[in-house]
Design a protein around this motif. Structure first.
Motif, mmCIF file in Angstrom:
data_model
loop_
_atom_site.group_PDB
_atom_site.id
_atom_site.type_symbol
_atom_site.label_atom_id
_atom_site.label_comp_id
_atom_site.label_asym_id
_atom_site.label_seq_id
_atom_site.Cartn_x
_atom_site.Cartn_y
_atom_site.Cartn_z
ATOM 1 N N GLY A 8 16.367 -15.748 47.598
ATOM 2 C CA GLY A 8 16.162 -14.359 47.977
ATOM 3 C C GLY A 8 17.258 -13.409 47.549
ATOM 4 O O GLY A 8 17.153 -12.197 47.765
ATOM 5 N N GLY A 9 18.312 -13.947 46.958
ATOM 6 C CA GLY A 9 19.378 -13.074 46.501
ATOM 7 C C GLY A 9 18.944 -12.237 45.312
ATOM 8 O O GLY A 9 17.884 -12.450 44.731
ATOM 9 N N GLY A 10 19.780 -11.274 44.968
ATOM 10 C CA GLY A 10 19.480 -10.431 43.826
ATOM 11 C C GLY A 10 20.338 -9.194 43.802
ATOM 12 O O GLY A 10 21.359 -9.115 44.502
ATOM 13 N N LEU A 11 19.919 -8.246 42.992
ATOM 14 C CA LEU A 11 20.624 -6.977 42.824
ATOM 15 C C LEU A 11 19.871 -5.888 43.575
ATOM 16 O O LEU A 11 18.650 -5.745 43.412
ATOM 17 C CB LEU A 11 20.716 -6.631 41.337
ATOM 18 N N VAL A 12 20.599 -5.135 44.384
ATOM 19 C CA VAL A 12 19.983 -4.065 45.160
ATOM 20 C C VAL A 12 20.940 -2.885 45.219
ATOM 21 O O VAL A 12 22.164 -3.069 45.159
ATOM 22 C CB VAL A 12 19.624 -4.578 46.578
ATOM 23 N N GLN A 13 20.395 -1.697 45.344
ATOM 24 C CA GLN A 13 21.239 -0.510 45.471
ATOM 25 C C GLN A 13 21.755 -0.376 46.896
ATOM 26 O O GLN A 13 21.127 -0.870 47.849
ATOM 27 C CB GLN A 13 20.447 0.736 45.087
ATOM 28 N N ALA A 14 22.867 0.294 47.011
ATOM 29 C CA ALA A 14 23.427 0.548 48.334
ATOM 30 C C ALA A 14 22.389 1.251 49.210
ATOM 31 O O ALA A 14 21.666 2.142 48.746
ATOM 32 C CB ALA A 14 24.677 1.412 48.219
ATOM 33 N N GLY A 15 22.306 0.805 50.459
ATOM 34 C CA GLY A 15 21.312 1.329 51.375
ATOM 35 C C GLY A 15 20.019 0.548 51.392
ATOM 36 O O GLY A 15 19.180 0.761 52.278
ATOM 37 N N GLY A 16 19.872 -0.353 50.444
ATOM 38 C CA GLY A 16 18.666 -1.148 50.354
ATOM 39 C C GLY A 16 18.691 -2.373 51.248
ATOM 40 O O GLY A 16 19.621 -2.566 52.041
ATOM 41 N N SER A 17 17.660 -3.188 51.108
ATOM 42 C CA SER A 17 17.495 -4.373 51.953
ATOM 43 C C SER A 17 17.168 -5.600 51.113
ATOM 44 O O SER A 17 16.588 -5.487 50.020
ATOM 45 C CB SER A 17 16.363 -4.155 52.963
ATOM 46 N N LEU A 18 17.547 -6.740 51.638
ATOM 47 C CA LEU A 18 17.165 -8.033 51.076
ATOM 48 C C LEU A 18 16.943 -8.993 52.227
ATOM 49 O O LEU A 18 17.570 -8.849 53.294
ATOM 50 C CB LEU A 18 18.267 -8.601 50.183
ATOM 51 N N ARG A 19 16.075 -9.981 51.996
ATOM 52 C CA ARG A 19 15.923 -11.044 52.970
ATOM 53 C C ARG A 19 16.206 -12.370 52.290
ATOM 54 O O ARG A 19 15.522 -12.750 51.324
ATOM 55 C CB ARG A 19 14.518 -11.067 53.577
#
Length: 122
Positions: A8-19
């Motif tokens: 579930g990891g990855g690249l996301v912008q600040a303020g975003g979400s990941l699970r």
């Protein structure tokens, strides 16, 4: 022996979400507390949070409290780390670990996954 696999990891912008997910190989998974830890480049591995075997008790590091939530589905042998309002300083390799004790200390965990990279861009 419990084998753990994070995903579930990855690249996301600040303020975003990941699970993130932590899947276990054994049915005895439900007997273990699960801790999440993270390690940023050049830093020691640090505690993120844990959940007890039943899923009724959780505890978080101050740096993630109110933004991260740990849950588990013992029927699926899986623990989740929901990460919201992500910040660049959350960038790290995230690890899940299984142990008999619910603890913020990495030394109390016996089994570890291989880790999954989370990168938060500003």
């Amino acid at each position: 022996q419990v084998q753990l696999v994070e995903s579930g990891g990855g690249l996301v912008q600040a303020g975003g979400s990941l699970r993130l997910s932590c899947a276990a190989s054994e049915r005895t998974f439900s007997n273990y507390a699960i801790g999440w830890f993270r390690q940023a480049p050049g830093k020691e591995r640090g505690f993120v949070g844990y959940i007890d075997w039943s899923g009724t008790s959780t505890y978080y590091a101050d740096s993630v409290k109110g933004r991260f939530t740990i849950s588990r589905d013992n029927a699926k042998n899986t623990v989740y780390l929901q990460m919201n309002s992500l910040k660049p300083e959350d960038t790290a390799v995230y690890y899940c670990a299984a142990g008999r004790l619910r603890s913020p200390n990495s030394s109390d965990y016996n089994y570890w996954g291989q880790g999954t990279q989370v990168t938060v861009s500003s």
